[in-house]
Design an enzyme around this catalytic site. Sequence first.
Site, PDB file in Angstrom:
ATOM      1  N   HIS A 141       0.860  -1.185   0.000  1.00 34.20           N
ATOM      2  CA  HIS A 141       0.000   0.000   0.000  1.00 34.20           C
ATOM      3  C   HIS A 141       0.898   1.238   0.000  1.00 34.20           C
ATOM      4  O   HIS A 141       2.015   1.202   0.534  1.00 34.20           O
ATOM      5  CB  HIS A 141      -0.851  -0.044   1.276  1.00 34.20           C
ATOM      6  N   ASP A 218       2.419  -4.567   7.880  1.00 36.81           N
ATOM      7  CA  ASP A 218       1.243  -3.717   7.666  1.00 36.81           C
ATOM      8  C   ASP A 218       0.011  -4.606   7.872  1.00 36.81           C
ATOM      9  O   ASP A 218      -0.364  -5.387   7.003  1.00 36.81           O
ATOM     10  CB  ASP A 218       1.297  -3.139   6.252  1.00 36.81           C
ATOM     11  N   GLN A 221      -5.210  -4.737   6.919  1.00 38.20           N
ATOM     12  CA  GLN A 221      -6.301  -5.616   6.465  1.00 38.20           C
ATOM     13  C   GLN A 221      -6.334  -6.949   7.213  1.00 38.20           C
ATOM     14  O   GLN A 221      -7.320  -7.692   7.098  1.00 38.20           O
ATOM     15  CB  GLN A 221      -6.172  -5.905   4.952  1.00 38.20           C
ATOM     16  N   LYS A 244     -11.018   0.374  10.518  1.00 43.87           N
ATOM     17  CA  LYS A 244     -11.274  -0.805   9.682  1.00 43.87           C
ATOM     18  C   LYS A 244     -11.707  -1.996  10.527  1.00 43.87           C
ATOM     19  O   LYS A 244     -11.856  -3.102  10.020  1.00 43.87           O
ATOM     20  CB  LYS A 244     -10.022  -1.170   8.888  1.00 43.87           C
ATOM     21  N   CYS A 383      -4.739   2.786  -3.538  1.00 42.65           N
ATOM     22  CA  CYS A 383      -3.419   3.146  -3.000  1.00 42.65           C
ATOM     23  C   CYS A 383      -2.365   2.087  -3.332  1.00 42.65           C
ATOM     24  O   CYS A 383      -1.453   1.834  -2.520  1.00 42.65           O
ATOM     25  CB  CYS A 383      -3.464   3.395  -1.489  1.00 42.65           C
TER      26      CYS A 383
END
Length: 425
Positions: A141, A218, A221, A244, A383
């Site tokens: 991302h 990261d 998600q 999120k 992104c």
Amino acid sequence: MGTQEPYPIDVEAIREDFPILDRKIGGDATTPGEGPTDDAPLVYLDNAATSHTPEPVVEAIADYYRGYNSNVHRGIHQLSQEASVAYEEAHDRVAEFIGADGREEILFTANTTASVNLVAYAWGLDALGPGDSVVLTEMEHHASLVTWQQIAKKTGAEVRYARVDDDGTLDMDHAADLIDDTTEMVSVVHVSNTLGAINPVRRLADLAHDHGARIFVDGAQSVPTRPVDVTDLDADFLAFSGHKMCGPTGIGVLYGKEHLLAEMDPFLYGGEMIRRVTYEESTWEDLPWKFEAGTPPIEQGIALATAVDYLDDVGMENVRAHEDLLAEYAYDQLTAFDDVTVYGPPGDDRGGLVAFNLDGVHAHDLSSILNERGVAVRAGDHCTQPLHDKLGIAASARASFYIYNTVEEIDALVDAVDAARQLFA
Ligand SMILES: Cc1ncc(COP(=O)(O)O)c(C=O)c1O
């Protein structure tokens, strides 16, 4: 919570906690929250961008402002003490949720992007230099890709990108070739927000550590959608965003191993993060406060802890099973159209999202047709512009799922895609 056929969780009961799901879509979109009530029911499939907020979290925010709104750490008065205890305990709750050792390892930031920037500046500017490398993947991302790219430019370090194979998964042989003794940091997205690919973080962590490098994960998600344990992953750093995962906007988390955070200089300077200040010198507070300069996101942090409680009640294994079910169903339905391309690995081996294109139709046009039917998906490059360049596309539509989504909602998506096919045929 109980279950409900065919789901591993009680979706009907969960939906009751999200009144926004009763919204109708249509009419004038310039007045927030006030669409006409007789149009299409909302089918919200944009959860990878932002999930919705259940009643207990909305109540936690309201309780804070109605009951004990106050600044933390500084006050002797009761409201400040109540806010301080709730805010500090929120760090403990998040630590427990991701298997960290304690609050010292949990920094509250604004979002995932801020968490990456914190490490890139506070660690990277000091640690990186010419001759060093930072290894990313081609599916990062922009939050990490752009940040490490720019820090590398400032420090003279090299950025290397591990290849994404034609099947949309990471080429681990290539990653293993790139990670060598020049590597100081490996930064990898756990679940790709475009491909849905789930990266083998533990194997990458082992590779990084074999070469004396650190690994930044990261988790934007992954943390909302599956059990994530930083100890199992042996992650040095892990970042994610509250918005999120049923929490509010304005709050992100940076996990860091305590000894690494202890060695780092602060990123932002100012109030709240100091222990003693003279005109000449300053010393820093203990972890994690050393990295939380200024008035922190108090209500957001407290509400994030409530969101974590909510997800734990559903059970993160169940959340993952639900995501798997919906991802596989959506993948199968969409790939049944011969003029639809779905990007990334097969339906039974991906996170809960599908990015796709309909031949000859721009993703923006497709998503506005879906919107007319109440179906909210994201259209654009998500992104991940370099990844889109590699795929040879300018944009894609992305449907992403969460605990309140149903098979019927995916049918509504598929019907709407079919309607777009007829329209553009
Ligand atoms: C994989 C991934 N990383 C980072 C981010 C950035 O998150 P935020 O905008 O909350 O900083 C996102 C959000 O879309 C994401 O999907």
